[in-house]
Design an enzyme around this catalytic site. Structure first.
Site, PDB file in Angstrom:
ATOM      1  N   ASP A 144      39.035  42.518  50.572  1.00 38.53           N
ATOM      2  CA  ASP A 144      38.549  41.350  51.258  1.00 38.53           C
ATOM      3  C   ASP A 144      37.247  40.597  51.470  1.00 38.53           C
ATOM      4  O   ASP A 144      35.935  41.160  51.260  1.00 38.53           O
ATOM      5  CB  ASP A 144      38.535  41.479  52.797  1.00 38.53           C
ATOM      6  CG  ASP A 144      40.515  41.968  52.892  1.00 38.53           C
ATOM      7  OD1 ASP A 144      40.916  41.437  52.150  1.00 38.53           O
ATOM      8  OD2 ASP A 144      41.076  42.588  53.781  1.00 38.53           O
ATOM      9  N   ASP A 178      46.441  38.008  50.869  1.00 36.60           N
ATOM     10  CA  ASP A 178      46.511  37.322  52.023  1.00 36.60           C
ATOM     11  C   ASP A 178      47.127  35.670  52.491  1.00 36.60           C
ATOM     12  O   ASP A 178      47.880  35.687  53.821  1.00 36.60           O
ATOM     13  CB  ASP A 178      45.892  37.236  53.170  1.00 36.60           C
ATOM     14  CG  ASP A 178      45.055  39.288  53.251  1.00 36.60           C
ATOM     15  OD1 ASP A 178      45.838  40.340  53.181  1.00 36.60           O
ATOM     16  OD2 ASP A 178      44.014  39.801  53.078  1.00 36.60           O
TER      17      ASP A 178
END
Length: 199
Positions: A144, A178
């Site tokens: 991420d 995401d």
């Protein structure tokens, strides 16, 4: 929308997602960040579990989560194929394509990153290191990097339970995959009457 167009959307999102993760993994140490704006930063973190870093406890928790994701992506893939076959509305096929691409992007991390990268603790990771990866097959961590702390400050004392504590909005760090899932779900909620027309 044809399966060809849906596939192009999926491939494009996967390419952007995996290129961005590869760049971060091979150029940043874990926890390193670049402040683009006060409200937007590139911050390298790794997610071992589900959304917001939640984990399934136990020795086989990670393996169970990865296998569940693979089964889920099979179901989403069938839904996409069936929707195209039934000539479903374009917005529905677009949303399923976004969710499918995002889910597949994170599955790639979970399945393969543990064996193709070494760890990023205090060092920049290497692709296919001689000493082997930081984990095993199905035990990779999701990369991420997108962080949007839009507001940070101490909450007023009069707010029950949380008054006087420091609060950040928006705190989660996420990635392109995401984002694709979130956009797909939001569009599905906003245009649900178009996506699922009553006969």
């Amino acid at each position: 929308m044809s399966i060809k167009k849906a596939s192009l959307i999926i491939i494009l999102i996967l390419l952007i997602d995996q290129i961005s993760k590869y760049y971060i993994k091979t150029n940043f140490m874990l926890g390193e960040e670049i402040r683009v704006f006060d409200w937007f930063r590139i911050l390298f973190v790794e997610n071992e579990g589900m959304a917001w870093g939640a984990k399934i406890p136990g020795e086989y928790g990670k393996l169970f989560l990865t296998l569940f994701r693979i089964v889920a992506i099979g179901g989403i893939g069938y839904w996409l194929w069936d929707s195209v076959r039934k000539n479903a509305p374009k917005i529905l096929i677009l949303c399923i394509s976004l969710v499918f691409a995002g889910a597949l992007g994170n599955i790639i991390d979970s399945v393969f990153y543990g064996i193709i990268f070494n760890d990023s603790y205090g060092q920049v990771a290497t692709l296919f290191p001689e000493e082997g990866g930081y984990g095993t097959l199905f035990h990779g961590k999701v990369v991420d990097m997108l962080y949007f702390p839009l507001y940070g400050g101490t909450l007023p004392e009069w707010i029950p339970f949380f008054g006087g504590t420091y609060f950040t909005f928006f705190d989660p760090v996420f990635n392109i995959a995401d984002s694709a899932i979130s956009v797909g779900v939001i569009l599905l909620l906003l245009f649900n009457k178009t996506a699922f027309p009553k006969k």
